[in-house]
Write a protein that holds these residues in place. Structure first.
Motif, PDB file in Angstrom:
ATOM      1  N   VAL A  47      12.398   7.326  25.161  1.00  0.00           N
ATOM      2  CA  VAL A  47      12.104   6.160  24.318  1.00  0.00           C
ATOM      3  C   VAL A  47      12.432   4.878  25.071  1.00  0.00           C
ATOM      4  CG1 VAL A  47      12.842   4.946  22.232  1.00  0.00           C
ATOM      5  CG2 VAL A  47      12.334   7.385  22.130  1.00  0.00           C
ATOM      6  N   GLU A  48      13.581   4.853  25.744  1.00  0.00           N
ATOM      7  CA  GLU A  48      13.970   3.657  26.500  1.00  0.00           C
ATOM      8  C   GLU A  48      12.986   3.390  27.640  1.00  0.00           C
ATOM      9  OE1 GLU A  48      17.968   4.395  27.751  1.00  0.00           O
ATOM     10  OE2 GLU A  48      18.783   4.126  25.728  1.00  0.00           O
ATOM     11  N   TYR A  49      12.586   4.438  28.351  1.00  0.00           N
ATOM     12  CA  TYR A  49      11.646   4.266  29.458  1.00  0.00           C
ATOM     13  C   TYR A  49      10.301   3.763  28.946  1.00  0.00           C
ATOM     14  CZ  TYR A  49       8.603   5.332  33.383  1.00  0.00           C
ATOM     15  OH  TYR A  49       7.688   5.234  34.385  1.00  0.00           O
ATOM     16  N   ARG A  50       9.824   4.350  27.852  1.00  0.00           N
ATOM     17  CA  ARG A  50       8.553   3.924  27.281  1.00  0.00           C
ATOM     18  C   ARG A  50       8.619   2.451  26.867  1.00  0.00           C
ATOM     19  NH1 ARG A  50       6.041   7.881  23.271  1.00  0.00           N
ATOM     20  NH2 ARG A  50       5.436   8.767  25.245  1.00  0.00           N
ATOM     21  N   ALA A  51       9.729   2.037  26.272  1.00  0.00           N
ATOM     22  CA  ALA A  51       9.881   0.641  25.875  1.00  0.00           C
ATOM     23  C   ALA A  51       9.862  -0.265  27.098  1.00  0.00           C
ATOM     24  CB  ALA A  51      11.177   0.460  25.085  1.00  0.00           C
ATOM     25  N   GLN A  52      10.535   0.154  28.182  1.00  0.00           N
ATOM     26  CA  GLN A  52      10.545  -0.647  29.406  1.00  0.00           C
ATOM     27  C   GLN A  52       9.138  -0.764  29.994  1.00  0.00           C
ATOM     28  OE1 GLN A  52      12.918  -2.417  30.912  1.00  0.00           O
ATOM     29  NE2 GLN A  52      11.437  -3.038  32.445  1.00  0.00           N
ATOM     30  N   VAL A  53       8.402   0.337  30.028  1.00  0.00           N
ATOM     31  CA  VAL A  53       7.044   0.314  30.572  1.00  0.00           C
ATOM     32  C   VAL A  53       6.150  -0.582  29.714  1.00  0.00           C
ATOM     33  CG1 VAL A  53       4.993   1.736  30.967  1.00  0.00           C
ATOM     34  CG2 VAL A  53       7.225   2.533  31.734  1.00  0.00           C
ATOM     35  N   GLU A  54       6.306  -0.498  28.418  1.00  0.00           N
ATOM     36  CA  GLU A  54       5.500  -1.353  27.542  1.00  0.00           C
ATOM     37  C   GLU A  54       5.854  -2.818  27.735  1.00  0.00           C
ATOM     38  OE1 GLU A  54       5.037  -0.344  23.452  1.00  0.00           O
ATOM     39  OE2 GLU A  54       4.698   1.781  23.904  1.00  0.00           O
ATOM     40  N   ARG A  55       7.145  -3.146  27.912  1.00  0.00           N
ATOM     41  CA  ARG A  55       7.534  -4.542  28.172  1.00  0.00           C
ATOM     42  C   ARG A  55       6.898  -5.031  29.461  1.00  0.00           C
ATOM     43  NH1 ARG A  55      12.581  -2.795  26.204  1.00  0.00           N
ATOM     44  NH2 ARG A  55      13.325  -2.437  28.323  1.00  0.00           N
TER      45      ARG A  55
END
Length: 110
Positions: A47-55
């Motif tokens: 979830v954290e990685y996905r949020a970072q990639v989306e940012r």
């Protein structure tokens, strides 16, 4: 007397088997708990990685939707820098690559 000793030995074996089964069940439960915890941690990291990639994606979209002239100049400069780097690296290793190819092509193997 021998019958009592035999019964006592059987009772000890049964008690030891039950204790081993309890130890085994406790180890299995602990293993399952650790696996569940590892899965939860992995899900959290995803979830954290996905949020970072989306940012990062949204930041790049915002950059590209800005002043297109500045973006074109920035991209041209980056492209020129990369091309210069590739040419420099090519010149630096071309002799070694040619020598390696010649060695492999002219090597005779039985």
């Amino acid at each position: 007397m021998a019958a009592n000793r035999g019964q006592g030995g059987i009772q000890q074996l049964l008690a030891a088997e039950q204790e081993a089964q309890h130890i085994f069940n406790a180890a299995r439960a602990e293993k399952m708990a650790r696996l569940k915890q590892a899965k939860e941690e992995a899900d959290k990291e995803i979830v954290e990685y996905r949020a970072q990639v989306e940012r990062d994606f949204h930041r790049k979209v915002a950059e590209s939707s800005g002043d297109s002239g500045a973006n074109v100049k920035r991209l041209e400069k980056e492209t020129e820098t990369k091309i210069f780097h590739l040419k420099t690296e090519t010149e630096r290793i071309s002799y070694d690559v040619v020598q390696m190819l010649l060695n492999h092509v002219t090597a005779v193997k039985n």
